[in-house]
Scaffold this motif. Structure first.
Motif, PDB file in Angstrom:
ATOM      1  N   ALA A  53       0.826  -1.206   0.000  1.00  0.00           N
ATOM      2  CA  ALA A  53       0.000   0.000   0.000  1.00  0.00           C
ATOM      3  C   ALA A  53       0.860   1.256   0.000  1.00  0.00           C
ATOM      4  CB  ALA A  53      -0.933  -0.006   1.208  1.00  0.00           C
ATOM      5  N   GLU A  54       1.895   1.261   0.827  1.00  0.00           N
ATOM      6  CA  GLU A  54       2.788   2.427   0.887  1.00  0.00           C
ATOM      7  C   GLU A  54       3.475   2.650  -0.454  1.00  0.00           C
ATOM      8  OE1 GLU A  54       7.105   3.471   2.821  1.00  0.00           O
ATOM      9  OE2 GLU A  54       5.707   2.286   4.057  1.00  0.00           O
ATOM     10  N   GLU A  57       0.831   3.994  -2.984  1.00  0.00           N
ATOM     11  CA  GLU A  57       0.427   5.366  -2.693  1.00  0.00           C
ATOM     12  C   GLU A  57       1.498   6.348  -3.162  1.00  0.00           C
ATOM     13  OE1 GLU A  57      -1.338   7.985   1.050  1.00  0.00           O
ATOM     14  OE2 GLU A  57      -0.318   6.081   1.423  1.00  0.00           O
ATOM     15  N   ARG A  58       2.740   5.984  -2.967  1.00  0.00           N
ATOM     16  CA  ARG A  58       3.842   6.863  -3.364  1.00  0.00           C
ATOM     17  C   ARG A  58       3.961   6.957  -4.878  1.00  0.00           C
ATOM     18  NH1 ARG A  58       9.406   5.684  -0.504  1.00  0.00           N
ATOM     19  NH2 ARG A  58       8.241   6.668   1.175  1.00  0.00           N
ATOM     20  N   GLY A  60       1.597   5.806  -7.441  1.00  0.00           N
ATOM     21  CA  GLY A  60       0.406   6.107  -8.226  1.00  0.00           C
ATOM     22  C   GLY A  60      -0.036   4.987  -9.153  1.00  0.00           C
ATOM     23  N   ASN A  84      -5.513  -0.408  -1.107  1.00  0.00           N
ATOM     24  CA  ASN A  84      -5.516   0.614  -0.057  1.00  0.00           C
ATOM     25  C   ASN A  84      -4.402   1.631  -0.237  1.00  0.00           C
ATOM     26  OD1 ASN A  84      -7.776  -0.287   1.456  1.00  0.00           O
ATOM     27  ND2 ASN A  84      -6.544  -1.997   2.202  1.00  0.00           N
ATOM     28  N   GLY A  85      -3.728   1.591  -1.380  1.00  0.00           N
ATOM     29  CA  GLY A  85      -2.689   2.572  -1.661  1.00  0.00           C
ATOM     30  C   GLY A  85      -2.856   3.255  -3.001  1.00  0.00           C
ATOM     31  N   LEU A  86      -3.333   2.524  -3.992  1.00  0.00           N
ATOM     32  CA  LEU A  86      -3.492   3.116  -5.319  1.00  0.00           C
ATOM     33  C   LEU A  86      -4.622   4.138  -5.327  1.00  0.00           C
ATOM     34  CD1 LEU A  86      -3.124  -0.014  -7.635  1.00  0.00           C
ATOM     35  CD2 LEU A  86      -1.592   1.971  -7.575  1.00  0.00           C
ATOM     36  N   PRO A  87      -4.417   5.279  -5.962  1.00  0.00           N
ATOM     37  CA  PRO A  87      -5.500   6.253  -6.072  1.00  0.00           C
ATOM     38  C   PRO A  87      -6.484   5.848  -7.159  1.00  0.00           C
ATOM     39  CG  PRO A  87      -3.568   7.031  -7.252  1.00  0.00           C
ATOM     40  CD  PRO A  87      -3.161   5.744  -6.585  1.00  0.00           C
TER      41      PRO A  87
END
Length: 309
Positions: A53-54, A57-58, A60, A84-87
């Motif tokens: 997830a991290e 999120e960083r 994309g 829970n990380g990807l937009p």
């Protein structure tokens, strides 16, 4: 190169693919359960993350290269997974080998969260991945494929858009099934040559120049002749892919007599040498049965990366 990518799964194959991205200037954030694998990529210029997830999120967008559909689902949908990380609007590029139903279902989970999916399994072997010359088999939306062509082209010399999600899974399973059939046939051919009194090195080169040649003969048979068998692909993975092929045969109404027999031979190989044994060791069943090793001097212990022309 404006897109960033998380890369999850840095094993025999994934580590080579991720390294190609880094070498080609992409911003790559990596995660693997093996800290040493992360360290190898960080040394090349990647950024480490503490979980999928991290990383997603960083970056994309996210790329995965994992050993099984179960592992893919865990990385995608666990509490610290990609979903829970990807937009919303991000892309998941799945480079693992899955069955058609599995990738369609997993892509559905991603779509429900506003995340687009490309399936992108690769074929050709770890040595071609190391040289950036492996082939990608792509399933998904054509425009999405076009958007992510730069990283695919950085990792792969060729790519083929096969159709919608699920299409790449079908052709990848077909290519792997053919490789395992060729591998079993290669063992029988070498043993016939050996027992027929031929020099195995000379027989190898004669077959390369003949109508009986194949990719498997040119690459994996060299590792058999060397005695290392070190192809970087295990019996368990072979059986996973053969299982997908047999399942597709049932679903599509195609008799799979040859694939079924090869699957049974690989079950024997797993029982004899373990699921973690290299898939090329399937030939050892024949060596042990006849009591003869298939060896010849001058062959490499591992597949050699092709030289640049």
């Amino acid at each position: 190169m404006s897109e960033g990518y998380a890369f999850i799964g840095l094993g025999h194959l994934g580590g080579k693919l991720a390294a190609s991205l880094v070498r080609n200037g992409f911003a790559v954030t990596v995660f693997d359960r093996d800290p040493a694998a992360i360290e190898r990529l960080v040394a090349l210029g990647a950024i480490a993350a503490g979980n999928p997830a991290e990383a997603a999120e960083r970056a994309g967008n996210a790329i995965t290269c994992l050993p099984s559909p179960k592992a893919s689902e865990a990385v995608l949908a666990s509490p610290d997974g990609l979903l829970n990380g990807l937009p919303a609007g991000g892309t998941w590029i799945e480079m693992s080998t899955n069955g058609r139903d599995e990738i369609v279902r997993l892509a559905g989970l991603a779509s429900a969260r506003g995340i687009e999916t490309l399936e992108c399994p690769v074929t050709g072997g770890v040595h071609l991945a190391a040289a950036g010359k492996i082939t990608a088999l792509v399933g998904g939306d054509a425009d999405l494929y076009g958007r992510h062509r730069p990283p695919i082209d950085a990792m792969c010399a060729k790519s083929f858009l096969m159709g919608p999600i699920g299409s790449a899974a079908v052709i990848k399973v077909i290519t792997n099934m053919l490789a395992f059939i060729h591998l079993v046939a290669a063992g029988e051919a070498l043993m016939l040559a050996r027992q027929g009194g031929l020099d195995l090195a000379q027989a190898y080169h004669a077959i390369v120049a003949s109508s009986g040649n194949s990719f498997v003969h040119e690459t994996e048979r060299q590792l058999i002749l060397n005695g290392s068998y070190d192809i970087g692909f295990t019996m368990d993975l072979a059986l996973k892919d053969l299982g997908f092929a047999l399942g597709m045969g049932r679903d599509f109404g195609v008799p799979m007599e040859l694939a079924s027999r090869v699957n049974a031979i690989f079950e024997q190989g797993k029982a004899a040498y373990g699921g973690g044994a290299w898939s090329t060791q399937i030939v050892k069943l024949l060596e042990d049965a006849v009591g003869v090793d298939l060896r010849a001097p001058g062959f490499p212990a591992r597949p050699e990366s092709p030289k640049d022309e």
